[in-house]
Design an enzyme around this catalytic site. Structure first.
Site: not given
Length: 278
Positions: A58, A171
């Site tokens: 991320s 993610d």
């Protein structure tokens, strides 16, 4: 890329080289708190530590790709302070799978990297994403660099899932918020992890975005702590006073990372320096 000048640096204290251990950096997820990664990298760079491989999840994937491309931490700071929220927040109206399309983030990264694919970066690099269908982690270590970062940053419900090689990716923080194991997959013998997360605070705000980010923090802390145990050394900036949605605090977050990096240097040197090769 801009006019920032690298600071005078000592000779690299790489762990790599003939007969030496390969140093890996694992940069964790954290949304806005990810800016503190840049400060940690400044402190390590000043002390002469250079990574041989880098992985990120991320926000860590975003910072990590610039590092792998050869940007100095000071150049990364310049970019971080210059980029506006509107430059990456492409409101999505055609797809009900997320509020933002994510294409702007992908384009921005590729422009700064001059369209270089991952395999042409200066260092081995991997971005961690999650296969939305199987729930398995996916280490993106080749191909479109901007797309890999986009996939790793695609918070479910916020960003539309990123399609890569027929997979819907979201993610990486869902399954690997601190990608230590992946750094070893890329060849690291010694892994320094940077955990920029914090214990969830009472900062849910009033919007959907804040609720989603707070939920991610609650979900991810236990998993982060487990992954941290696999690292040889962990640096933890004090980001608790910053909300994970506070992108206006970039400069303060970078400073928090720098201070944490500086504090960690004596212990890092004690534990890692004996394994360095000049």
């Amino acid at each position: 890329m801009g006019t920032a000048q690298a600071q005078p640096q000592p000779a690299p204290r790489r762990l790599g080289g003939a007969g030496g251990a390969r140093l890996g950096l694992a940069l964790g997820s954290g949304s806005a708190r990810g800016f503190s990664h840049i400060g940690v990298l400044k402190a390590l760079d000043e002390a002469g530590y250079r990574a041989d491989v880098i992985t990120g999840t991320s926000a860590g994937a975003l910072v990590g790709v610039f590092y792998a491309a050869g940007y100095t931490p000071w150049q990364m700071e310049e970019v971080a302070l210059k980029v506006r929220d509107i430059d990456v927040a492409d409101i999505n109206s055609a797809n009900k799978r997320g509020m933002f399309a994510g294409e702007a983030l992908q384009k921005l990264v590729n422009e700064y990297l001059r369209q270089q694919p991952i395999e042409r970066l200066k260092l081995p690099y991997g971005a961690v994403a999650t296969n939305l269908t199987t729930g398995e982690p996916v280490l993106l270590r080749a191909g479109n660099a901007g797309q890999a970062v986009r996939a790793s940053c695609s918070i479910p419900g916020v960003f539309v899932p990123t399609q890569v090689n027929g997979m819907d990716l979201v993610d990486g923080g869902l399954v690997s918020p601190l990608p230590v194991k992946q750094a070893r997959v890329l060849g690291a013998d010694v892994v320094v992890a940077v955990d920029v997360g914090a214990k969830p605070q009472n900062n849910t705000g009033v919007g959907l975005y804040e609720v989603i980010l707070q939920s991610f923090e609650i979900m991810g802390r236990a998993l982060t702590q487990l992954e941290a145990q696999q690292a040889d050394f962990v640096i933890r900036p004090d980001t608790s006073r910053f909300a994970s949605t506070d992108f206006s605090a970039r400069k303060d977050l970078i400073q928090a990372g720098y201070e944490a990096g500086r504090r960690a240097l004596p212990e890092l040197s004690r534990r890692i320096a004996p394994r360095t090769k000049s």
